[in-house]
Scaffold this motif. Structure first.
Motif, mmCIF file in Angstrom:
data_model
loop_
_atom_site.group_PDB
_atom_site.id
_atom_site.type_symbol
_atom_site.label_atom_id
_atom_site.label_comp_id
_atom_site.label_asym_id
_atom_site.label_seq_id
_atom_site.Cartn_x
_atom_site.Cartn_y
_atom_site.Cartn_z
ATOM 1 N N ASP A 85 0.782 -1.282 -0.053
ATOM 2 C CA ASP A 85 -0.003 -0.039 0.178
ATOM 3 C C ASP A 85 0.871 1.376 -0.047
ATOM 4 O O ASP A 85 0.508 2.285 -0.478
ATOM 5 C CB ASP A 85 -0.996 -0.077 1.237
ATOM 6 N N GLU A 86 1.830 1.332 0.750
ATOM 7 C CA GLU A 86 2.936 2.252 0.789
ATOM 8 C C GLU A 86 3.562 2.612 -0.485
ATOM 9 O O GLU A 86 3.739 3.775 -1.052
ATOM 10 C CB GLU A 86 3.963 2.204 1.730
ATOM 11 N N ILE A 87 4.026 1.301 -1.129
ATOM 12 C CA ILE A 87 4.407 1.502 -2.453
ATOM 13 C C ILE A 87 3.392 2.349 -3.582
ATOM 14 O O ILE A 87 3.712 3.236 -4.125
ATOM 15 C CB ILE A 87 5.063 0.312 -3.066
ATOM 16 N N ASP A 88 2.267 1.746 -3.466
ATOM 17 C CA ASP A 88 1.265 2.367 -4.324
ATOM 18 C C ASP A 88 0.651 3.618 -4.365
ATOM 19 O O ASP A 88 0.560 4.268 -5.149
ATOM 20 C CB ASP A 88 -0.280 1.296 -4.288
ATOM 21 N N VAL A 89 0.736 4.240 -2.973
ATOM 22 C CA VAL A 89 0.569 5.604 -2.783
ATOM 23 C C VAL A 89 1.696 6.313 -3.141
ATOM 24 O O VAL A 89 1.337 7.291 -4.210
ATOM 25 C CB VAL A 89 0.427 5.671 -1.027
ATOM 26 N N LEU A 90 2.732 6.158 -2.992
ATOM 27 C CA LEU A 90 3.917 6.831 -3.736
ATOM 28 C C LEU A 90 3.765 6.666 -5.178
ATOM 29 O O LEU A 90 3.945 7.830 -5.978
ATOM 30 C CB LEU A 90 5.341 5.960 -3.406
ATOM 31 N N VAL A 91 3.502 5.581 -5.911
ATOM 32 C CA VAL A 91 3.601 5.457 -7.332
ATOM 33 C C VAL A 91 2.417 6.304 -7.718
ATOM 34 O O VAL A 91 2.366 7.177 -8.954
ATOM 35 C CB VAL A 91 3.468 3.868 -7.816
ATOM 36 N N THR A 92 1.164 6.261 -7.012
ATOM 37 C CA THR A 92 -0.100 7.094 -7.581
ATOM 38 C C THR A 92 0.214 8.652 -7.459
ATOM 39 O O THR A 92 -0.186 9.576 -8.279
ATOM 40 C CB THR A 92 -1.090 6.680 -6.810
ATOM 41 N N GLN A 93 0.967 8.953 -6.295
ATOM 42 C CA GLN A 93 1.438 10.599 -6.447
ATOM 43 C C GLN A 93 2.354 10.754 -7.207
ATOM 44 O O GLN A 93 2.819 11.978 -7.322
ATOM 45 C CB GLN A 93 1.842 10.723 -5.003
ATOM 46 N N GLY A 94 3.140 9.830 -8.181
ATOM 47 C CA GLY A 94 3.820 10.415 -9.395
ATOM 48 C C GLY A 94 5.349 10.112 -8.991
ATOM 49 O O GLY A 94 6.078 10.712 -9.506
ATOM 50 N N PHE A 95 5.472 9.351 -7.826
ATOM 51 C CA PHE A 95 7.024 8.685 -7.763
ATOM 52 C C PHE A 95 7.246 7.771 -8.512
ATOM 53 O O PHE A 95 6.843 6.967 -8.909
ATOM 54 C CB PHE A 95 6.963 8.647 -6.226
ATOM 55 N N ARG A 96 8.669 7.729 -8.739
ATOM 56 C CA ARG A 96 9.242 6.609 -9.693
ATOM 57 C C ARG A 96 10.396 6.035 -8.822
ATOM 58 O O ARG A 96 11.141 6.753 -8.119
ATOM 59 C CB ARG A 96 9.711 7.036 -11.017
ATOM 60 N N ILE A 97 10.693 4.563 -9.003
ATOM 61 C CA ILE A 97 11.888 4.183 -8.309
ATOM 62 C C ILE A 97 13.106 4.677 -8.848
ATOM 63 O O ILE A 97 13.341 4.500 -10.084
ATOM 64 C CB ILE A 97 11.873 2.508 -8.382
#
Length: 71
Positions: free
Chosen positions: A12-24
């Motif tokens: 869920d934490e990863i999904d939130v970051l990706v949804t907010q526009g973050f990339r690895i």
């Protein structure tokens, strides 16, 4: 906390970051887990998290493959 609940939390934490526009941006792994650095695609804001479960490591790996590569 069970491994499954820990995985759900990390996913869920990863999904939130990706949804907010973050990339690895970067991944460093050791026996304690994977240390993942995310960077926002527009603001260059950096967020870091530790991914400890094997399933969450596999999960962010699929996201990394979808991204194309580390930038």
């Amino acid at each position: 906390m069970s491994d499954h609940l820990q995985f759900l939390k990390e996913r869920d934490e990863i999904d939130v970051l990706v949804t907010q526009g973050f990339r690895i941006k970067e991944v460093h792994e050791n026996l304690d887990g994977a240390f993942v650095t995310f960077v926002h695609s527009q603001t260059n804001e950096i967020r870091k998290m530790v991914v400890g479960t094997a399933n969450a490591r596999k999960y962010f790996s699929t996201i990394l493959i979808r991204q194309g590569s580390l930038n």
